[in-house]
Motif scaffolding. Sequence first.
Motif, PDB file in Angstrom:
ATOM      1  N   ALA A 111       0.818  -1.216   0.000  1.00 55.51           N
ATOM      2  CA  ALA A 111       0.000   0.000   0.000  1.00 55.51           C
ATOM      3  C   ALA A 111       0.850   1.264   0.000  1.00 55.51           C
ATOM      4  O   ALA A 111       0.576   2.210  -0.744  1.00 55.51           O
ATOM      5  CB  ALA A 111      -0.943  -0.003   1.200  1.00 55.51           C
ATOM      6  N   HIS A 116       2.238   2.986  -3.148  1.00 57.92           N
ATOM      7  CA  HIS A 116       1.409   3.859  -3.993  1.00 57.92           C
ATOM      8  C   HIS A 116       1.860   5.306  -3.808  1.00 57.92           C
ATOM      9  O   HIS A 116       2.035   5.767  -2.674  1.00 57.92           O
ATOM     10  CB  HIS A 116      -0.069   3.709  -3.611  1.00 57.92           C
ATOM     11  CG  HIS A 116      -1.010   4.304  -4.609  1.00 57.92           C
ATOM     12  ND1 HIS A 116      -1.106   5.657  -4.834  1.00 57.92           N
ATOM     13  CD2 HIS A 116      -1.906   3.724  -5.471  1.00 57.92           C
ATOM     14  CE1 HIS A 116      -1.999   5.900  -5.759  1.00 57.92           C
ATOM     15  NE2 HIS A 116      -2.505   4.733  -6.167  1.00 57.92           N
ATOM     16  N   VAL A 122       0.052   7.495  -1.146  1.00 57.11           N
ATOM     17  CA  VAL A 122      -0.120   7.009   0.230  1.00 57.11           C
ATOM     18  C   VAL A 122       1.037   7.450   1.117  1.00 57.11           C
ATOM     19  O   VAL A 122       2.205   7.192   0.809  1.00 57.11           O
ATOM     20  CB  VAL A 122      -0.244   5.467   0.252  1.00 57.11           C
ATOM     21  CG1 VAL A 122      -0.267   4.960   1.689  1.00 57.11           C
ATOM     22  CG2 VAL A 122      -1.502   5.025  -0.490  1.00 57.11           C
ATOM     23  N   LYS A 181      -3.561   9.557   3.306  1.00 53.03           N
ATOM     24  CA  LYS A 181      -3.141  10.055   1.995  1.00 53.03           C
ATOM     25  C   LYS A 181      -2.118  11.177   2.150  1.00 53.03           C
ATOM     26  O   LYS A 181      -2.133  11.910   3.143  1.00 53.03           O
ATOM     27  CB  LYS A 181      -4.349  10.568   1.210  1.00 53.03           C
ATOM     28  CG  LYS A 181      -5.321   9.482   0.779  1.00 53.03           C
ATOM     29  CD  LYS A 181      -6.415  10.021  -0.135  1.00 53.03           C
ATOM     30  CE  LYS A 181      -7.486  10.762   0.635  1.00 53.03           C
ATOM     31  NZ  LYS A 181      -8.660  11.076  -0.226  1.00 53.03           N
ATOM     32  N   MET A 230      -7.201   2.523  -4.881  1.00 50.34           N
ATOM     33  CA  MET A 230      -6.326   1.896  -3.896  1.00 50.34           C
ATOM     34  C   MET A 230      -6.366   0.376  -4.021  1.00 50.34           C
ATOM     35  O   MET A 230      -5.327  -0.300  -4.027  1.00 50.34           O
ATOM     36  CB  MET A 230      -6.739   2.334  -2.487  1.00 50.34           C
ATOM     37  CG  MET A 230      -5.796   1.858  -1.374  1.00 50.34           C
ATOM     38  SD  MET A 230      -4.183   2.668  -1.362  1.00 50.34           S
ATOM     39  CE  MET A 230      -3.125   1.375  -2.024  1.00 50.34           C
TER      40      MET A 230
END
Length: 545
Positions: free
Chosen positions: A454, A457, A460, A483, A494
Amino acid sequence: MNGLMMDVPATITSIMQFAERVHPTGEVVSVTADNPRHRYTYAEAFRRTRKLANALQTYDLARGDRIATLAWNDYRHFELYYAVSCAGMVCHTINPRLFAEQIDYIVNHAEDQLLFIDPMFVPLVESLQSKLTSVKAYIVLADAAHMPDTTLPGAVSYEALIEPHSDTYDWPVLEETTASALCYTSGTTGNPKGVLYNHRATVLHAYASSMPDAFGIGRNDVVLPIVPMFHVNAWGVPYSAVMAGTKLVFPGPKMGDGATLARLINEEGVNISAGVPTVWLALLNYLNESGERVDCLDRIVVGGAACPLSIMEQFEDRYGVYTHAAWGMTEMSPLGTFNSRLDRKALGEQEYARLRLKAGRPIYGVEMKIVDDANKPLPWDGVAFGALKVRGPWICSEYFKLENSEAHDDEGWFDTGDVATIDPDGNMQITDRSKDVIKSGGEWISSIDLENTAVGHPAVEEAAVIGVYHPKWTERPLLVVVKKDGADLTREDMLAWFDGKVASWWVPNDVVFVDSLPHTATGKLSKKDIRQQLADYSFPEGTRE
């Protein structure tokens, strides 16, 4: 038949005396509240250490008494490390980021006799003063000119304390099993527990962590230990570096300041550093925003939490800095595994990235195994997941002043509380804490792998994964995301990010966006608090298949 070798005890005192004799010109550089760049040699450091040892004798202290510190990484704290332990007492380093009630509990449980305090923490100690029943005196780590006004009774500056004393001291001959240092766990459940180190364990740990496939520290290196000296003895660096004659650079209260870290690295020629992921993110953000470089920095060691692959890749591809993952615990002094340098060209990009995320192989001195729910050993095949257990000469056998607190099972193995897998080459990878594991339909899902994916990204900032009740699968993963400022990221975007990166059945069922995530005093995500905050959450109808 016994061998005919000399019975010379392995003590921290021997490290100090060796360094002073063999590496007297080795440097120690510090940032402190009263000096932006203090500099002196090992010889000068240990001369002042003897003055401090003499100063300690003016108090009514006995062998084994605990002397506490609330301090940053700097030269005065360094002197305390050696003076206290080598005089036969116990250097108790306290994490100032703990809650006030935890610090109160720790000081009283340890029965600390003296408290050495960085000026920044004087107000904190003043607020606790009436509760600290065992403390006889307070010493502020400053000179007279920078001594803050304080209500602490009889408080004295560190420099005023040591100044009148002789720089000669007859260090006692200690048994190598003599207690040397004390560090409490952060206490995510119940009260913090004390881990009491001894001289032998510390020396052996310093030897092992200095090996080429671990920290690999040598005389010509310059090391910046950003990991706090109040956190598991700064991963043993203040001992292993001194053993090797390495130049030490201490960042003081600026350990989280990217600009200061970059300046120290470049101006002092730092080529090795060690710290938790949040520190490296701060430095990386500063370098990216300022355009500065750290060309002398060759490698960094990351521990304390899983390091996102994105941080490793940016450091290497943009700045030529290699990132080593390592794993350990307060109860392990702390080093258990180390991921040594990998050959990128030989492995290929995909395998190189996959292996870098592992915690590495055990260092010599640490035995390791994974077991199932029946305590049966599981194979090292990279597939089986089990409870991770360890044993060795620098691993905790029981907790300080807790009756019947044996930290090991009947066979002498310590249960780390981690769930892990180990591949045929001995590479260990933590997949969860045992209390955080997600078991979906009878199969384990690694929350750490999902979190690492995650945070890869670009929108993120931080992510956490917890297990939430599911009517069909018992539990399913819920992704909680912070975020980056100004980022535009939807739930669908996501979840789509996981396609092809993890097994399809691992993909979280839902995403919750939050402004921030709670952390423990040591900077780790507090899954307990996250679960409490989302206690009323249930998966929407469309995610219950």
